[in-house]
Scaffold this motif. Structure first.
Motif, short mmCIF file in Angstrom:
data_model
loop_
_atom_site.label_atom_id
_atom_site.label_comp_id
_atom_site.label_asym_id
_atom_site.label_seq_id
_atom_site.Cartn_x
_atom_site.Cartn_y
_atom_site.Cartn_z
N THR A 69 -22.09 -12.58 10.06
CA THR A 69 -22.69 -12.35 11.37
C THR A 69 -23.39 -11.00 11.42
O THR A 69 -23.11 -10.10 10.61
N VAL A 70 -24.30 -10.87 12.36
CA VAL A 70 -24.81 -9.58 12.80
C VAL A 70 -24.41 -9.44 14.26
O VAL A 70 -24.32 -10.44 14.98
N ALA A 71 -24.15 -8.22 14.69
CA ALA A 71 -23.62 -8.03 16.04
C ALA A 71 -24.53 -7.12 16.85
O ALA A 71 -25.25 -6.28 16.31
N ALA A 72 -24.48 -7.29 18.17
CA ALA A 72 -25.26 -6.47 19.09
C ALA A 72 -24.33 -5.49 19.78
O ALA A 72 -23.55 -5.88 20.65
N PRO A 73 -24.35 -4.21 19.41
CA PRO A 73 -23.49 -3.22 20.06
C PRO A 73 -23.77 -3.13 21.56
O PRO A 73 -24.91 -3.28 22.00
N ALA A 74 -22.72 -2.88 22.32
CA ALA A 74 -22.87 -2.73 23.76
C ALA A 74 -23.71 -1.50 24.07
O ALA A 74 -23.67 -0.50 23.35
N VAL A 75 -24.47 -1.56 25.13
CA VAL A 75 -25.26 -0.41 25.56
C VAL A 75 -24.32 0.77 25.81
O VAL A 75 -23.29 0.63 26.46
N GLY A 76 -24.64 1.93 25.27
CA GLY A 76 -23.78 3.09 25.44
C GLY A 76 -23.05 3.46 24.18
O GLY A 76 -22.70 4.61 23.98
N VAL B 223 0.86 -1.17 0.00
CA VAL B 223 0.00 0.00 0.00
C VAL B 223 0.90 1.23 0.00
O VAL B 223 1.96 1.22 0.62
N SER B 224 0.51 2.25 -0.76
CA SER B 224 1.33 3.45 -0.82
C SER B 224 1.15 4.28 0.44
O SER B 224 2.10 4.61 1.14
N ILE B 225 -0.10 4.66 0.71
CA ILE B 225 -0.44 5.35 1.95
C ILE B 225 -1.61 4.63 2.55
O ILE B 225 -2.61 4.37 1.89
N PHE B 226 -1.51 4.28 3.80
CA PHE B 226 -2.55 3.48 4.45
C PHE B 226 -3.20 4.34 5.51
O PHE B 226 -2.60 4.67 6.52
N VAL B 227 -4.44 4.76 5.25
CA VAL B 227 -5.15 5.63 6.17
C VAL B 227 -6.19 4.81 6.91
O VAL B 227 -6.89 3.99 6.32
N ALA B 228 -6.32 5.04 8.21
CA ALA B 228 -7.29 4.34 9.04
C ALA B 228 -7.18 2.83 8.84
O ALA B 228 -8.07 2.19 8.30
N PRO B 229 -6.06 2.22 9.25
CA PRO B 229 -5.91 0.77 9.08
C PRO B 229 -6.95 0.02 9.88
O PRO B 229 -7.51 0.55 10.84
N PRO B 230 -7.25 -1.22 9.47
CA PRO B 230 -8.28 -1.97 10.19
C PRO B 230 -7.88 -2.18 11.64
O PRO B 230 -6.70 -2.42 11.94
N PRO B 231 -8.81 -2.06 12.56
CA PRO B 231 -8.47 -2.25 13.97
C PRO B 231 -7.98 -3.67 14.22
O PRO B 231 -8.50 -4.62 13.64
N PRO B 232 -6.97 -3.85 15.04
CA PRO B 232 -6.41 -5.18 15.26
C PRO B 232 -7.31 -6.07 16.12
O PRO B 232 -7.09 -7.27 16.19
N ASP B 233 -8.29 -5.50 16.77
CA ASP B 233 -9.15 -6.27 17.65
C ASP B 233 -10.61 -5.97 17.33
O ASP B 233 -10.95 -4.96 16.74
N SER B 234 -11.48 -6.90 17.72
CA SER B 234 -12.91 -6.69 17.54
C SER B 234 -13.43 -5.86 18.71
O SER B 234 -12.76 -5.68 19.72
N LEU B 235 -14.65 -5.37 18.57
CA LEU B 235 -15.26 -4.57 19.62
C LEU B 235 -15.88 -5.42 20.71
O LEU B 235 -16.36 -4.91 21.72
N GLY B 236 -15.91 -6.73 20.53
CA GLY B 236 -16.40 -7.62 21.56
C GLY B 236 -17.91 -7.72 21.65
O GLY B 236 -18.45 -8.19 22.65
N TYR B 237 -18.61 -7.28 20.60
CA TYR B 237 -20.06 -7.40 20.60
C TYR B 237 -20.45 -8.88 20.45
O TYR B 237 -19.79 -9.63 19.72
N SER B 238 -21.55 -9.28 21.08
CA SER B 238 -22.07 -10.61 20.83
C SER B 238 -22.66 -10.67 19.44
O SER B 238 -23.05 -9.64 18.87
N VAL B 239 -22.74 -11.87 18.85
CA VAL B 239 -23.15 -11.98 17.46
C VAL B 239 -24.20 -13.07 17.27
O VAL B 239 -24.33 -13.98 18.09
N LEU B 240 -24.94 -12.94 16.19
CA LEU B 240 -25.75 -14.02 15.63
C LEU B 240 -25.14 -14.38 14.28
O LEU B 240 -24.56 -13.52 13.60
N TYR B 241 -25.28 -15.63 13.89
CA TYR B 241 -24.70 -16.10 12.64
C TYR B 241 -25.78 -16.18 11.56
O TYR B 241 -26.97 -16.27 11.85
N LEU B 242 -25.34 -16.14 10.29
CA LEU B 242 -26.26 -16.01 9.17
C LEU B 242 -26.09 -17.14 8.15
O LEU B 242 -25.78 -16.90 6.98
N PRO B 243 -26.27 -18.39 8.55
CA PRO B 243 -26.16 -19.46 7.56
C PRO B 243 -27.29 -19.39 6.54
O PRO B 243 -28.42 -18.99 6.88
#
Length: 374
Positions: free
Chosen positions: A183-190, A150-170
């Motif tokens: 998956t779909v995820a449930a954001p933490a309250v707040g 990459v020539s210039i890399f802006v806002a690289p992907p975060p190395p960790d997930s936000l820890g939201y619980s998920v449902l799967y989409l088979p």
């Protein structure tokens, strides 16, 4: 009469004992998948000239299931540090009874960057094969050294997930395999000030049935959410499938408290005074299924700013958190409309130039964007 009753009781007991002795226990026969994956190379150095070139071919032997039916194979790609759970793995569906997969340089480059290998540095990706018929089976993993560019890399992907619980989409679109589904995820309250509502995106290619379900775990042994009719969800495991109206890129939501779900087709664009069209006209992005990203190449200027938005309107758009450098919804009707998260800035670039912009919405725990300067 008394003797007749006694003989009848004896006969019933004899039948019960005989039936008990004849009972058999059905055992689930094992799956044989001892495949060692072979690769055409163990090291890949990528550049813009390798984008459309085949850089890696994987081969494996067939998995043997007790029943002679077709077996669907999927390649999973993940970072070395995540292979204990493969929770953030990217996937490439191979197909039924196909025992080889070739990747272009652009695909490997996108996955390497998305999985945390910085541009122009060397890291490792791990590949394994998932076989699926009535259950999943996995090959032994193989590690490939990769140097993305990459020539210039802006806002690289975060190395960790936000820890939201998920449902799967088979669903039909990926072989009905919860373990490799989106998956779909449930954001933490707040964060979005809501709870019990899961949100995420699914791409449905043309030609399938467009059927899917939500599952609470990456298997079929827990809660399965099916059709409760008229936009309702049912927790009855025998309920019918949920059905999308056709192909497309859908934002899905599942409210597990009120048992409701929605599906909204979306297209994405970039808009702002950093772009040639300013704030009056957006520039549409193109979805690339093989990379799981929306993308556009255009000129951007550092004196302006821009945002991502869906469906040519301002009720679903992203801003950037100035502290964490993560993108979050500035507006989204699923999370109450208005301001989904406060304190967000517009996005910008550090220097003028021609950029390819990527927006990856494949993992609701790690929505992100990045820019490649040409």
């Amino acid at each position: 009469m008394k003797k007749l009753i006694n003989f009848t009781l004896i006969a019933l007991v004899t039948i019960a004992v005989a039936c008990h002795k004849d009972a058999t226990v059905t055992k689930l026969q094992p799956v044989k998948f001892d495949s060692n994956v072979t690769a055409s190379t163990n090291a890949i150095i990528l550049s813009s000239t390798s984008d459309s070139t085949s850089v890696l071919t994987l081969n494996w032997t067939a998995a043997t299931y007790p029943i002679k039916l077709k077996v669907t194979y999927t390649v999973q790609i993940d970072a070395v540090t995540d292979t204990g759970t493969w929770a953030n793995a990217k996937t490439a569906v191979v197909g039924a009874d196909i025992l080889t997969k070739t990747f272009k340089g652009a695909d490997i480059n996108t996955w390497a960057l998305a999985l945390g290998i910085p541009g122009n540095t060397t890291g490792q990706l791990v590949f394994r094969i998932q076989a699926y018929q009535d259950r999943n089976a996995y090959s032994k993993p193989i590690t490939i050294t990769v140097t993305p560019y990459v020539s210039i890399f802006v806002a690289p992907p975060p190395p960790d997930s936000l820890g939201y619980s998920v449902l799967y989409l088979p669903g039909d679109y990926q072989g009905w395999s919860p373990g490799t589904a989106g998956t779909v995820a449930a954001p933490a309250v707040g964060v979005y000030k809501t709870s019990g509502i899961y949100e995420g995106y699914i791409y449905e290619p043309a030609g399938g049935t467009y059927h899917f379900k939500f599952t609470s775990a990456p298997d079929w042994n827990h809660i399965n959410y099916g059709d409760g009719s008229n936009g309702a969800l049912s927790t009855d495991g025998q309920a019918g499938d949920l059905v999308l109206p056709g192909p497309g890129f859908y934002e899905l939501s599942a409210d597990v408290v009120n048992l409701k779900w929605t599906a909204t087709p979306t297209t994405w664009a970039i808009i702002g005074d950093a772009t040639p069209n300013g704030w009056n006209t957006e520039t549409e992005m193109t979805y690339v299924p093989a990379k799981h990203v929306w993308t556009i190449t255009l000129n951007l200027i550092k004196s302006g700013s821009f945002k991502f938005r869906a469906n040519n309107g301002w009720n679903n758009d992203f801003g950037i958190d100035p502290v964490t450098n993560r993108i979050f919804y500035a507006d989204n009707p699923i999370f109450g409309g208005g301001g989904a998260k406060g304190g967000l800035n517009n996005l910008s670039v550090s220097e003028d130039g021609n950029y390819t912009v990527y927006l990856d919405l494949s993992n609701p725990n790690r929505y992100y964007y990045y820019l490649q300067k040409h």
